[in-house]
Design a protein around this motif. Structure first.
Motif, short mmCIF file in Angstrom:
data_model
loop_
_atom_site.label_atom_id
_atom_site.label_comp_id
_atom_site.label_asym_id
_atom_site.label_seq_id
_atom_site.Cartn_x
_atom_site.Cartn_y
_atom_site.Cartn_z
N ALA A 71 0.83 -1.21 0.00
CA ALA A 71 0.00 0.00 0.00
C ALA A 71 0.87 1.26 0.00
CB ALA A 71 -0.94 0.00 1.20
N GLU A 72 1.94 1.25 0.78
CA GLU A 72 2.83 2.41 0.82
C GLU A 72 3.54 2.60 -0.52
OE1 GLU A 72 2.91 4.72 2.97
OE2 GLU A 72 1.80 3.74 4.57
N LEU A 73 3.99 1.52 -1.11
CA LEU A 73 4.67 1.62 -2.41
C LEU A 73 3.70 2.06 -3.50
CD1 LEU A 73 6.98 -1.53 -2.23
CD2 LEU A 73 7.68 0.88 -2.11
N ALA A 74 2.44 1.65 -3.39
CA ALA A 74 1.43 2.04 -4.38
C ALA A 74 1.15 3.54 -4.34
CB ALA A 74 0.14 1.25 -4.16
N ARG A 75 1.44 4.18 -3.21
CA ARG A 75 1.21 5.63 -3.08
C ARG A 75 2.28 6.44 -3.82
NH1 ARG A 75 0.09 6.98 3.13
NH2 ARG A 75 -0.25 9.01 2.21
N LEU A 76 3.36 5.79 -4.20
CA LEU A 76 4.46 6.49 -4.87
C LEU A 76 4.20 6.55 -6.37
CD1 LEU A 76 7.45 4.72 -3.09
CD2 LEU A 76 6.41 6.91 -2.50
N PRO A 77 4.77 7.56 -7.04
CA PRO A 77 4.67 7.58 -8.51
C PRO A 77 5.29 6.31 -9.09
CG PRO A 77 5.52 9.67 -7.67
CD PRO A 77 5.47 8.71 -6.50
N ALA A 78 4.80 5.87 -10.20
CA ALA A 78 5.23 4.61 -10.81
C ALA A 78 6.75 4.49 -10.88
CB ALA A 78 4.64 4.49 -12.21
N GLY A 79 7.26 3.39 -10.34
CA GLY A 79 8.67 3.08 -10.44
C GLY A 79 9.58 3.82 -9.48
N ARG A 80 9.04 4.76 -8.70
CA ARG A 80 9.90 5.52 -7.80
C ARG A 80 10.11 4.74 -6.51
NH1 ARG A 80 9.71 8.98 -3.71
NH2 ARG A 80 7.66 9.91 -3.74
N THR A 81 11.31 4.82 -6.01
CA THR A 81 11.60 4.20 -4.72
C THR A 81 11.32 5.20 -3.61
OG1 THR A 81 13.91 4.86 -4.84
CG2 THR A 81 13.37 2.67 -5.66
N PRO A 82 11.03 4.72 -2.40
CA PRO A 82 10.77 5.63 -1.29
C PRO A 82 11.99 6.49 -0.97
CG PRO A 82 10.06 3.40 -0.77
CD PRO A 82 10.85 3.32 -2.04
N ASN A 83 11.75 7.74 -0.70
CA ASN A 83 12.83 8.65 -0.31
C ASN A 83 12.70 9.00 1.18
OD1 ASN A 83 10.85 10.67 -0.10
ND2 ASN A 83 11.21 11.37 -2.17
N ALA A 84 13.52 9.91 1.66
CA ALA A 84 13.51 10.26 3.09
C ALA A 84 12.16 10.81 3.53
CB ALA A 84 14.62 11.27 3.38
N ALA A 85 11.53 11.63 2.71
CA ALA A 85 10.23 12.19 3.07
C ALA A 85 9.17 11.09 3.17
CB ALA A 85 9.81 13.25 2.05
N ASP A 86 9.23 10.13 2.24
CA ASP A 86 8.30 9.01 2.29
C ASP A 86 8.49 8.22 3.57
OD1 ASP A 86 7.29 9.53 -0.34
OD2 ASP A 86 9.00 8.47 -1.20
N TRP A 87 9.75 7.95 3.91
CA TRP A 87 10.03 7.17 5.11
C TRP A 87 9.57 7.92 6.36
CZ3 TRP A 87 10.06 2.49 6.35
CH2 TRP A 87 10.47 2.10 7.63
N THR A 88 9.73 9.23 6.39
CA THR A 88 9.27 10.01 7.53
C THR A 88 7.76 9.85 7.71
OG1 THR A 88 11.05 11.62 7.30
CG2 THR A 88 9.08 12.36 8.47
#
Length: 157
Positions: A71-88
């Motif tokens: 679910a968290e990965l699906a919230r990201l734009p296609a193909g993008r890996t989580p960055n620091a802001a996502d992890w926060t």
């Protein structure tokens, strides 16, 4: 267009992340990773998927289920890996869940030597802490472990 060097084989992804090839296939089947296929049907992953697999491993260690990770990965734009802001953002939600678990465990630890409101430890002791089964007014289960306090439960008339 992506260069050929932007892609890696499943074996290289496994070697770089320390994850078995079968686990990478499993993650792909669960929708956590997307592989491209060569003309011969071989899987090719973006180099950025090294970070994505690392994120999956860390998130699992932090207590997220594969469904929550997906679910968290699906919230990201296609193909993008989580960055620091996502992890926060993700860790803030996880922190709230961990705090709730700590509170529940702290309540349980404090009640280990007492009646926990379900009548299972000692009928004699429950007669003192839970006379006339007052805890049952709040519902089924170990009411005091679930967060009810003995003083919050009204006397049975």
């Amino acid at each position: 267009m992506k260069q050929r060097t932007d892609f890696i084989a499943i074996g290289e992804l496994a070697a770089r992340t320390g994850v078995a090839v079968s686990a990478i296939r499993f993650y792909e089947a669960k929708g956590l990773l997307d592989a491209l296929r060569t003309g011969g049907g071989q899987r090719r992953f973006l180099r950025a998927d090294i970070r994505r697999v690392s994120f999956i491993l860390i998130a699992q260690q932090m207590g997220l289920s594969l469904e929550e990770i997906a679910a968290e990965l699906a919230r990201l734009p296609a193909g993008r890996t989580p960055n620091a802001a996502d992890w926060t953002r993700i860790s803030t939600g996880l922190r709230a869940r961990i705090d709730a678990q700590i509170a529940a465990l702290t309540r349980t630890r404090g009640l280990l030597d007492q009646c926990i409101g379900c009548g299972c430890l000692s009928l004699k002791k429950c007669g003192l802490y839970n006379a006339q089964d007052k805890a049952a007014q709040r519902g089924a289960g170990p009411r005091y472990v679930l967060g009810d306090r003995a003083g919050d439960i009204a006397e049975v008339g």
